[in-house]
Motif scaffolding. Sequence first.
Motif, mmCIF file in Angstrom:
data_model
loop_
_atom_site.group_PDB
_atom_site.id
_atom_site.type_symbol
_atom_site.label_atom_id
_atom_site.label_comp_id
_atom_site.label_asym_id
_atom_site.label_seq_id
_atom_site.Cartn_x
_atom_site.Cartn_y
_atom_site.Cartn_z
ATOM 1 N N TYR A 1 0.600 -3.317 31.092
ATOM 2 C CA TYR A 1 -0.801 -3.519 31.458
ATOM 3 C C TYR A 1 -1.193 -2.723 32.702
ATOM 4 O O TYR A 1 -2.119 -3.084 33.404
ATOM 5 N N SER A 2 -0.447 -1.628 32.959
ATOM 6 C CA SER A 2 -0.710 -0.861 34.184
ATOM 7 C C SER A 2 -2.142 -0.325 34.219
ATOM 8 O O SER A 2 -2.731 -0.190 35.281
ATOM 9 N N ARG A 3 -2.721 -0.055 33.043
ATOM 10 C CA ARG A 3 -4.071 0.524 33.022
ATOM 11 C C ARG A 3 -5.154 -0.504 33.318
ATOM 12 O O ARG A 3 -6.314 -0.154 33.470
ATOM 13 N N GLN A 4 -4.789 -1.800 33.316
ATOM 14 C CA GLN A 4 -5.807 -2.804 33.654
ATOM 15 C C GLN A 4 -5.403 -3.621 34.881
ATOM 16 O O GLN A 4 -5.922 -4.709 35.109
ATOM 17 N N SER A 5 -4.471 -3.051 35.679
ATOM 18 C CA SER A 5 -3.996 -3.790 36.853
ATOM 19 C C SER A 5 -5.077 -3.897 37.929
ATOM 20 O O SER A 5 -4.996 -4.747 38.810
ATOM 21 N N PHE A 6 -6.122 -3.047 37.826
ATOM 22 C CA PHE A 6 -7.222 -3.135 38.802
ATOM 23 C C PHE A 6 -7.964 -4.466 38.701
ATOM 24 O O PHE A 6 -8.750 -4.819 39.572
ATOM 25 N N LEU A 7 -7.694 -5.227 37.631
ATOM 26 C CA LEU A 7 -8.362 -6.526 37.472
ATOM 27 C C LEU A 7 -7.836 -7.563 38.463
ATOM 28 O O LEU A 7 -8.396 -8.650 38.568
ATOM 29 N N GLY A 8 -6.770 -7.207 39.182
ATOM 30 C CA GLY A 8 -6.258 -8.112 40.213
ATOM 31 C C GLY A 8 -4.810 -8.475 39.967
ATOM 32 O O GLY A 8 -4.361 -8.482 38.819
ATOM 33 N N PRO A 9 -4.064 -8.794 41.044
ATOM 34 C CA PRO A 9 -2.627 -9.051 40.909
ATOM 35 C C PRO A 9 -2.298 -10.262 40.037
ATOM 36 O O PRO A 9 -1.218 -10.337 39.462
ATOM 37 N N GLU A 10 -3.233 -11.211 39.927
ATOM 38 C CA GLU A 10 -2.955 -12.410 39.124
ATOM 39 C C GLU A 10 -3.527 -12.319 37.720
ATOM 40 O O GLU A 10 -3.337 -13.228 36.911
ATOM 41 N N SER A 11 -4.269 -11.248 37.437
ATOM 42 C CA SER A 11 -5.048 -11.231 36.198
ATOM 43 C C SER A 11 -4.174 -11.400 34.956
ATOM 44 O O SER A 11 -4.472 -12.223 34.089
ATOM 45 N N GLN A 12 -3.065 -10.665 34.885
ATOM 46 C CA GLN A 12 -2.252 -10.726 33.671
ATOM 47 C C GLN A 12 -1.590 -12.093 33.514
ATOM 48 O O GLN A 12 -1.483 -12.623 32.416
ATOM 49 N N PHE A 13 -1.178 -12.657 34.655
ATOM 50 C CA PHE A 13 -0.631 -14.019 34.636
ATOM 51 C C PHE A 13 -1.673 -14.992 34.080
ATOM 52 O O PHE A 13 -1.379 -15.821 33.215
ATOM 53 N N LEU A 14 -2.919 -14.867 34.559
ATOM 54 C CA LEU A 14 -3.977 -15.782 34.108
ATOM 55 C C LEU A 14 -4.294 -15.587 32.627
ATOM 56 O O LEU A 14 -4.493 -16.561 31.901
ATOM 57 N N PHE A 15 -4.324 -14.335 32.170
ATOM 58 C CA PHE A 15 -4.559 -14.100 30.729
ATOM 59 C C PHE A 15 -3.473 -14.788 29.901
ATOM 60 O O PHE A 15 -3.690 -15.172 28.763
ATOM 61 N N GLY A 16 -2.302 -14.906 30.488
ATOM 62 C CA GLY A 16 -1.194 -15.554 29.788
ATOM 63 C C GLY A 16 -1.255 -17.073 29.832
ATOM 64 O O GLY A 16 -0.537 -17.742 29.099
ATOM 65 N N GLN A 17 -2.089 -17.634 30.716
ATOM 66 C CA GLN A 17 -2.136 -19.094 30.869
ATOM 67 C C GLN A 17 -3.367 -19.745 30.233
ATOM 68 O O GLN A 17 -3.265 -20.806 29.633
ATOM 69 N N VAL A 18 -4.542 -19.137 30.432
ATOM 70 C CA VAL A 18 -5.779 -19.823 30.042
ATOM 71 C C VAL A 18 -5.853 -19.992 28.527
ATOM 72 O O VAL A 18 -5.312 -19.189 27.766
#
Length: 443
Positions: free
Chosen positions: A180-197
């Motif tokens: 997800y390096s190309r969408q890391s600008f969404l914030g350091p927690e973003s990928q973690f949150l996409f995985g939880q919500v």
Amino acid sequence: MKKLKVHVKMPGPLYEKVLADLKRPHEFAGERVGFLYTTHKIIGGRMIIWINSYSPVKDDHYIYDRSVGARFSGAAIRDAMEQVITHNSGSVYVHLHNHKGVPAPSEADKNGIPGVVQSLVHANPTATHGYLILSKNSFFVRLQLPGGSLVTAPECISVIGKPMVFHYPGKRLHKFGDKYSRQSFLGPESQFLFGQVRVAIVGLGGGGSHVAQQFAHIGILNPAIFDGDHAEESNLNRLIGAWFMDILRRTLKTRIAKRLFKKILPGVAVECYDGRWQDYAEAMQTCDIVVGCVDDYASRAELEAECRRYLIPYIDIGMDVHVDEAGKSHISGQVITSIPGWPCMRCLQFVTEEKLGKEAAKYGQAGIRPQVVWPNGTLASTAVGIVVELITGWTSQGMGNNYLSYDGDKGTLVPSHRLKFLPEEACDHFPLSQSGVPAYQSL
Ligand SMILES: [Zn+2]
Ligand SMILES: [Zn+2]
């Protein structure tokens, strides 16, 4: 018995109000305290707790005591006890540690708070009680579930605002490598949150199938999808993920979406509900965000009402082809974001009694609804962008425009002119105080 996953939800406007209230100086008390009131429901292995109101301890209920931050009289506790008995509600004792980062209870908190919570437990033992320490940007919660002891930490605390705030106390951010390096600008927690919500898609036709595909690419790991229909020949002009064979096999739309998810995102846990969402309403009540891709006003109105009650942001998309007097077709559509406490689809005049009445009058004779793939793609993509903003807050804009109007002839998507006629007051169609499980008055 398996341990319940507890999720505490709080409306954004109420959260702001509590923070502001607790910061008010008092004549002599070092800090302010208050009580939040809640309802809860156990659904599957989850307990959802909805916070729906707040009352601060009154100024004259504080007692002068330099040794602790806040000391208050028995009258303050009696007020809270009366509240939980009268409304059959749970309670959360709340105060603020005015710093950033995760707060921790002080020695005085550890000595003083459990007694307060016990008084509330005695007043209404069937409800959940506990305490919440707020900081400027985080939370510390301990809860006593009915029949339990005061040790339960919730799996998630969320604030339903613009953007939303999600706090998962026991979970660590994990690494996703380059994926997800190309969408890391969404914030350091973003990928973690996409995985939880837990994000729901209601309706997996032309709009919802686009949403599903994009959720898979983004990395939404816990989608819940609702649709009872199977693929038909007339769907192939727009149903993303559908293959020619699906028509012959009459594949359910949920299975088409699930297949698409799995092919893109093997770790995904798709919950399929093969029917009307009303038949699986409790599953939907546990979701964090709902994207609605339904056909008529009555369905939209019903879905929004359910989402409002259970503190779920609802994003509505839809397109329509209408024929003018000269017989020429025009494409229009909308993307509406309805967040509890902010303007709803009725405030925005998108759902009106007149439209509902007209629709009911011609029920069953709507004829063939023209639908095409590209407007659905535009509207669905916009909805996905709103979901990403709600979860990550990456734009820092707070999403001012909650009603976007689509003109498919011109290819424009702009803030609706309806926004100019919004009432100044907050939405009164769905009062926040009625969030959560419908209350009864004890006799
Ligand atoms: Zn404290
Ligand atoms: Zn409203």
